[in-house]
Structure formats: structure tokens, C-alpha cells
Design an enzyme around this catalytic site. Structure first.
Site, PDB file in Angstrom:
ATOM      1  CE  LYS A 195       1.578   9.123  -8.855  1.00  0.00           C
ATOM      2  NZ  LYS A 195       1.724   7.709  -9.101  1.00  0.00           N
ATOM      3  N   GLY A 210      -4.014  10.643  -2.041  1.00  0.00           N
ATOM      4  CA  GLY A 210      -4.262   9.206  -1.834  1.00  0.00           C
ATOM      5  C   GLY A 210      -3.195   8.603  -0.940  1.00  0.00           C
ATOM      6  N   GLY A 234       7.003  -9.887  11.381  1.00  0.00           N
ATOM      7  CA  GLY A 234       5.751 -10.652  11.328  1.00  0.00           C
ATOM      8  C   GLY A 234       4.539  -9.830  11.718  1.00  0.00           C
ATOM      9  N   GLY A 241       8.085  -2.273  10.499  1.00  0.00           N
ATOM     10  CA  GLY A 241       7.309  -1.144  11.012  1.00  0.00           C
ATOM     11  C   GLY A 241       7.491   0.101  10.174  1.00  0.00           C
ATOM     12  CG  HIS A 254     -27.927 -22.247   8.092  1.00  0.00           C
ATOM     13  ND1 HIS A 254     -26.846 -22.838   8.718  1.00  0.00           N
ATOM     14  CD2 HIS A 254     -28.518 -23.222   7.349  1.00  0.00           C
ATOM     15  CE1 HIS A 254     -26.791 -24.112   8.376  1.00  0.00           C
ATOM     16  NE2 HIS A 254     -27.787 -24.383   7.546  1.00  0.00           N
TER      17      HIS A 254
HETATM   18  C1  LIG Z   1       1.987  -2.275   2.500  1.00  0.00           C
HETATM   19  C2  LIG Z   1       0.977  -1.550   3.341  1.00  0.00           C
HETATM   20  C3  LIG Z   1      -0.280  -2.070   3.476  1.00  0.00           C
HETATM   21  C4  LIG Z   1      -1.237  -1.413   4.236  1.00  0.00           C
HETATM   22  N1  LIG Z   1      -2.465  -1.957   4.322  1.00  0.00           N
HETATM   23  C5  LIG Z   1      -3.412  -1.337   5.050  1.00  0.00           C
HETATM   24  C6  LIG Z   1      -4.725  -1.856   5.095  1.00  0.00           C
HETATM   25  O1  LIG Z   1      -5.025  -2.876   4.487  1.00  0.00           O
HETATM   26  N2  LIG Z   1      -5.658  -1.200   5.820  1.00  0.00           N
HETATM   27  C7  LIG Z   1      -5.340  -0.059   6.511  1.00  0.00           C
HETATM   28  O2  LIG Z   1      -6.230   0.499   7.166  1.00  0.00           O
HETATM   29  N3  LIG Z   1      -4.095   0.476   6.469  1.00  0.00           N
HETATM   30  C8  LIG Z   1      -3.137  -0.138   5.756  1.00  0.00           C
HETATM   31  N4  LIG Z   1      -1.889   0.420   5.683  1.00  0.00           N
HETATM   32  C9  LIG Z   1      -1.600   1.638   6.464  1.00  0.00           C
HETATM   33  C10 LIG Z   1      -2.119   2.884   5.738  1.00  0.00           C
HETATM   34  O3  LIG Z   1      -1.569   2.923   4.445  1.00  0.00           O
HETATM   35  C11 LIG Z   1      -1.756   4.133   6.529  1.00  0.00           C
HETATM   36  O4  LIG Z   1      -2.265   4.021   7.842  1.00  0.00           O
HETATM   37  C12 LIG Z   1      -2.344   5.387   5.889  1.00  0.00           C
HETATM   38  O5  LIG Z   1      -1.873   5.524   4.564  1.00  0.00           O
HETATM   39  C13 LIG Z   1      -1.944   6.631   6.691  1.00  0.00           C
HETATM   40  O6  LIG Z   1      -2.462   7.764   6.063  1.00  0.00           O
HETATM   41  P1  LIG Z   1      -1.854   9.210   6.334  1.00  0.00           P
HETATM   42  O7  LIG Z   1      -2.765  10.153   5.651  1.00  0.00           O
HETATM   43  O8  LIG Z   1      -1.563   9.407   7.774  1.00  0.00           O
HETATM   44  O9  LIG Z   1      -0.425   9.204   5.650  1.00  0.00           O
HETATM   45  P2  LIG Z   1       0.077   8.886   4.136  1.00  0.00           P
HETATM   46  O10 LIG Z   1      -0.897   8.034   3.436  1.00  0.00           O
HETATM   47  O11 LIG Z   1       1.457   8.407   4.311  1.00  0.00           O
HETATM   48  O12 LIG Z   1       0.016  10.294   3.450  1.00  0.00           O
HETATM   49  C14 LIG Z   1       0.871  11.334   3.790  1.00  0.00           C
HETATM   50  C15 LIG Z   1       1.017  12.224   2.568  1.00  0.00           C
HETATM   51  O13 LIG Z   1       1.690  13.409   2.966  1.00  0.00           O
HETATM   52  C16 LIG Z   1       2.552  13.808   1.915  1.00  0.00           C
HETATM   53  N5  LIG Z   1       3.567  14.669   2.533  1.00  0.00           N
HETATM   54  C17 LIG Z   1       4.473  14.330   3.488  1.00  0.00           C
HETATM   55  N6  LIG Z   1       5.178  15.409   3.858  1.00  0.00           N
HETATM   56  C18 LIG Z   1       4.712  16.443   3.126  1.00  0.00           C
HETATM   57  C19 LIG Z   1       5.026  17.816   3.067  1.00  0.00           C
HETATM   58  N7  LIG Z   1       5.975  18.364   3.858  1.00  0.00           N
HETATM   59  N8  LIG Z   1       4.364  18.598   2.195  1.00  0.00           N
HETATM   60  C20 LIG Z   1       3.394  18.075   1.396  1.00  0.00           C
HETATM   61  N9  LIG Z   1       3.046  16.778   1.409  1.00  0.00           N
HETATM   62  C21 LIG Z   1       3.693  15.982   2.281  1.00  0.00           C
HETATM   63  C22 LIG Z   1       3.074  12.498   1.357  1.00  0.00           C
HETATM   64  O14 LIG Z   1       3.512  12.665   0.025  1.00  0.00           O
HETATM   65  C23 LIG Z   1       1.844  11.588   1.464  1.00  0.00           C
HETATM   66  O15 LIG Z   1       1.099  11.565   0.277  1.00  0.00           O
HETATM   67  C24 LIG Z   1      -0.907  -0.202   4.900  1.00  0.00           C
HETATM   68  C25 LIG Z   1       0.375   0.347   4.764  1.00  0.00           C
HETATM   69  C26 LIG Z   1       1.296  -0.311   3.986  1.00  0.00           C
HETATM   70  C27 LIG Z   1       2.658   0.302   3.822  1.00  0.00           C
END
Ligand SMILES: Cc1cc2nc3c(=O)[nH]c(=O)nc-3n(C[C@H](O)[C@H](O)[C@H](O)COP(=O)(O)OP(=O)(O)OC[C@H]3O[C@@H](n4cnc5c(N)ncnc54)[C@H](O)[C@@H]3O)c2cc1C
Length: 471
Positions: free
Chosen positions: A36, A38, A182, A272, A449
Site C-alpha cells: 500500500k 504510505g 531500548g 532495529g 509565557h
Molecule cells: C513502529 C515504528 C514507528 C515509527 N515511528 C516513526 C516516527 O514516529 N517518526 C519517524 O520519522 N519515523 C518513524 N518510523 C520510521 C519510518 O516508518 C521509516 O523511516 C519510513 O517508513 C521509511 O520510509 P521508506 O519510504 O524508506 O520505506 P517504507 O515506508 O518501508 O516503504 C517501502 C515501500 O516499498 C515497498 N516495496 C518494497 N520492495 C518493493 C518492490 N520490490 N516492489 C514494489 N514495492 C516494494 C513496500 O511495500 C513499502 O510500501 C517508525 C517505524 C516503525 C516500525
């Protein structure tokens, strides 16, 4: 073969921000997403976790109302299904919003898994609404993100041993949780479950929780969590865990070398995240992941790999990219503007804020005191308790502001906050650090303030030699 100016693989925050900005700059963009749009942040990360933490804050507020303010409120029960419904509604509305933005911008979203077939070509498989082969005139952007790291011998079963993904979709709230790790995710989940009444043990191998943050942040956060009843175990190691019918029994070696047995309904593994490149066939484009699975840019100013025209954003990048959604937005903007030929500044990683949305919260930007000293800075530090300002007393939750600057009214190097609502207070500090301001620059500006942000203003006044409530 379908052609586009830019093909973005992955529709998370990194990928969709690249696509939106590239389309706004007039480029023809294909965005391939196998799940999806997002991504992690919207569906399994930032948004659902913060929605749940908001509910946790309300629960905590009931106890505070009763214990401090004479408001005779009691907590009846937490209806997990109702909480999940509200959380999921927020996610769904945001999801529809992202889809609408992409459609409005003219981004062609292709649903399926993408595999590289060359430095400028991609094959999309498993597609319900038309896939096939695509080629990119200007470039390909890798934005495939990350997934939870798991440990050998501790494979998640989604029920007793869970990741942050599983925790969202659990059938109910556990009465006890052992959280392993942590960092921000582990601390947030420990805090959430404690607010919801669970017995929580938090185990971290490093000397302190949120180990990348300033030592004082770790100390204050530990104190805050312990005060709330979280059993925080630092310098501790999980030796093994046995899955039982009704939970998990784990052996933990404490920092004193004692072996303790912890039994909990759930073991949440938050050690991680690892980059996702499975099925991508990096080699077909002449690329390889590094030993940790990251795709390393050859040019960090353009986030471009050694293969010209192939860029990378988001969690697929190694440090100094911090693995945060807001950093991935900045990376997406940079890459889109680079591909469109618009001159743009590189991402200033030193000024990207870092937040833990637990209770208490932490928020920081820039260097810790130890990092500043290790880099040879002659450092001036001011630490100010939040309770030194009236609003801090109103909140009654402790906390602190710590500013690290070069001595003699030099550059501000880092700002570190712990306490209630500090996630909403860090934005001014990111400008202070990002714009190389000095304490005297900040001290000229008046803070409202009574607010918690006054404590930030006071710390800068003190460093500028003009302390009002703090000498
Ligand atoms: C529990 C949790 C809480 C978090 N809270 C925060 C927060 O409060 N603030 C913050 O800044 N960050 C937070 N993060 C981190 C943040 O979610 C990530 O840094 C961010 O989502 C990274 O975005 P991205 O686009 O790199 O990857 P993702 O969001 O992982 O998106 C990658 C997308 O690529 C798609 N994909 C993968 N391979 C393929 C392929 N071969 N073909 C087509 N589609 C593919 C996947 O389906 C996915 O939708 C949190 C993470 C977690 C797990």
C-alpha cells in the site's frame, strides 16, 4: 515497453515524496508499490503507533486527574477493538489522502513487485491492474524501505514473540510484556503497554536506553519510565526465551551478571530494522547492497549510486540517513529535484530532529555533549529542568532542556529535550542548529509565557550570560 521519466520503486514516505515532487516539477512518474502507498510509516509505524500513544496519554491523564487535581475520575476499561478502529480510521483516511495526492499529481501508480532488469529498466510482476516492463528516461529511485530485524532463535510467531508489525494487529492488550530493545520503537511500545496497565520489562544491551541520544536524555528517560513502573534493565542480555501456551519465559543476564527469569504474555522484539532488497535484483542494474543490506550512494549530495541515474532514498540508505520518515521526505525532495535538473541543497543530516514519543518524550537535534567533545569542540553546556518554569510544574512530569554549544557564544551544536510534549518543542531547535545560530542570537527572541518552551529560551539566555530564572 512503458516509458516514464522517472520510475520510483516503493511507495513509502521516501518513494511517494519523490514521486509527488517529481510530478510537480513536470516529470512523468511511475511509482511501483507491492503493498500500500504510505509504506511502513503510515501502515505499521509512525501513524498507528502515535495514534495508540495518544490513547495512552489519555489513560495516563485519568490517573493524573485523580491523583493531582482532585478530579475523581476512574478508568473503567480500555476497549482495544474501539481503540484499533479509531487508529485504523486515521490510517485509512491518510492512506486515501496519499492516493488522492498521487492521482491528482498525475503519478501513475503501478501495483506489484518491481525487479530491476537494467540500470534504467524495471519489470513489475503480480500485478492486478497492468504491469509489465518499464523503462526510465531520466532515472530510477530505489525506495524499498526496511522491515523489523529478527534474531536467530527468536523468530516471531506473531502471537507470543512479536515484532512492532505484529503488535499492531494483536487480538488484545497483554497483561505483561517483555520488550527487547531500548531504541525509539522499543521504548514507545514499553511506554504504551505500561500506560495500558501491563507489567513491562524493557531489556537493553547497551549501557542506557535510546543509546544514540545524549547520556542525560537516557538518564532522564529511564528515571521517567521507572517512575511509571517500567522495569528498565540496561546492560542486560536476553539469553534465551521459551514459548509457553500462555506466554514466554525468558532468561535475562542483568548488568550485575545475575540470571533473572522474566515471564510475560508477550515478547516484543524491537532490535532495529533491516533494509529490504529482496526480489529487487540489484545486480541487474550493476548494483550491490553493502554487508548490512543498505544501498550506499556514491554521491550523497545527490543520493545517487555508482550507477548514474539510479538514486536511493529512505530506510534503504545507511547512516547518516537516520531511518526516519521526515528524513525520507527531505531525501525524496532532493532526488526529485536532482532528476528534474533543479539545483538543490543536500540533506543536512546534522539538523534532522529525533523524537521518541513515549511518556516522557525525548526530542533532540544535533550533537550530544559526548559527540561534541569527541570532535574536539570546546563546549559550553546548560541544563535546565522543565520544572524550573511554571508550566513545567503544572505538568508535573519532570524533564529537562540541555543545550550544547561551542564555548564563548559559539555555534549551537545540539539541543536535547525530555518531558511532556517535547516532540512539539524541537522545531525551533532544528532551525537553531541548522542555521548555525549562537546562544545570543536565540536569547534575543522572546518565548511565550507560560509555556514549556520557555525553558528552551531560558537555557539560551543562560548560555548568553543573561539568565533570568536560572543564573
Ligand atoms: C513502529 C515504528 C514507528 C515509527 N515511528 C516513526 C516516527 O514516529 N517518526 C519517524 O520519522 N519515523 C518513524 N518510523 C520510521 C519510518 O516508518 C521509516 O523511516 C519510513 O517508513 C521509511 O520510509 P521508506 O519510504 O524508506 O520505506 P517504507 O515506508 O518501508 O516503504 C517501502 C515501500 O516499498 C515497498 N516495496 C518494497 N520492495 C518493493 C518492490 N520490490 N516492489 C514494489 N514495492 C516494494 C513496500 O511495500 C513499502 O510500501 C517508525 C517505524 C516503525 C516500525
Amino acid at each position: 515497453m512503458n516509458t516514464a521519466d522517472v520510475i520510483v520503486i516503493g511507495g513509502g514516505t521516501g518513494g511517494y515524496s519523490t514521486a509527488l515532487r517529481a510530478a510537480a516539477l513536470g516529470l512523468d512518474v511511475v511509482l511501483v508499490e507491492r503493498d500500500k502507498v504510505g509504506g511502513t510509516c503510515l501502515h505499521r509505524g509512525c501513524i498507528p503507533s502515535k495514534a495508540m500513544l495518544h490513547a495512552a496519554e489519555l489513560v495516563d491523564g485519568i490517573a493524573e486527574a485523580r491523583e493531582r487535581w482532585g478530579v475523581k475520575a476512574t478508568l473503567d476499561t480500555v476497549d482495544w477493538a474501539a481503540l484499533v478502529a479509531t487508529r485504523d480510521d486515521i490510517v485509512a483516511r491518510n492512506h486515501r489522502g496519499v492516493e488522492a495526492h498521487l492521482a491528482h499529481a498525475g503519478v501513475r501508480v503501478v501495483r506489484g513487485g518491481a525487479r530491476l532488469t537494467g540500470p534504467r529498466s524495471v519489470r513489475v510482476a503480480g500485478v492486478p491492474d497492468g504491469g509489465g516492463d518499464f523503462s526510465a528516461r531520466r532515472g530510477i529511485v530505489l525506495a524499498t524501505g526496511s522491515r523489523p530485524r529478527t534474531l536467530p532463535g527468536l523468530e516471531p510467531d506473531g502471537r507470543r514473540v512479536v515484532t512492532s508489525d505484529d503488535a499492531l494487529f494483536a487480538p488484545g492488550l497483554p497483561a505483561s510484556v517483555l520488550v527487547l530493545g531500548g531504541g525509539a520503537i522499543g521504548v514507545e511500545y514499553a511506554s504504551f503497554h505500561r500506560s495500558m496497565g501491563a507489567e513491562v520489562t524493557l531489556v537493553e544491551a547497551a549501557e542506557r536506553i535510546v543509546p544514540l541520544e545524549d547520556a542525560d536524555v537516557g538518564r532522564h528517560l529511564t528515571r521517567g519510565l521507572k517512575k511509571r513502573g517500567v522495569d528498565v534493565r540496561t546492560g542486560a542480555r536476553l539469553l534465551d526465551a521459551e514459548v509457553l501456551d500462555d506466554g514466554v519465559r525468558a532468561r535475562v543476564r542483568t548488568d550485575r551478571g545475575e540470571i533473572r527469569t522474566v515471564q510475560a504474555e508477550r515478547l516484543l522484539v524491537a532490535v532495529g530494522r533491516v533494509p529490504v532488497t529482496d526480489g529487487l535484483d540489484l545486480a541487474a542494474a550493476g548494483l550491490a547492497a553493502d554487508g548490512r543490506g543498505f544501498v550506499v550512494p556514491a554521491d550523497w549530495d545527490r543520493l545517487e549510486t555508482a550507477v548514474p541515474g539510479v538514486h536511493v532514498v529512505g530506510d534503504l540508505l545507511p547512516p547518516p540517513s537516520p531511518g526516519l520518515a521526515h528524513a525520507s521526505f527531505a531525501e525524496g525532495l532532493l532526488v526529485a529535484e536532482t532528476l528534474a535538473g533543479v539545483g538543490t541543497a543536500p540533506v543536512d543530516y546534522a539538523a534532522v530532529p529525533r523524537v521518541t514519543y513515549s511518556s516522557p518524550q525525548t526530542a533532540a537535534v544535533g550533537l550530544t555533549e559526548a559527540e561534541a567533545r569527541a570532535r574536539g569542540h570546546d563546549v559550553a553546556v546548560d541544563t535546565m529542568p522543565l520544572t524550573a518554569v511554571a508550566k513545567g510544574m503544572v505538568h508535573g512530569q519532570g524533564g529537562m532542556v540541555k543545550v550544547v554549544a561551542e564555548a564563548g557564544d559559539g555555534r549551537v551544536l545540539g539541543v536535547h529535550l525530555v518531558g511532556p510534549h517535547v516532540s512539539e518543542m524541537i522545531a525551533e531547535s532544528q532551525l537553531i542548529v541548522g542555521w548555525d545560530a549562537q546562544p545570543s542570537d536565540v536569547a534575543r527572541h522572546v518565548h511565550p509565557h507560560p509555556t514549556l518552551s520557555e525553558a528552551v529560551g531560558e537555557a539560551f539566555l543562560t548560555l548568553a550570560g543573561r539568565g533570568l530564572h536560572q543564573q
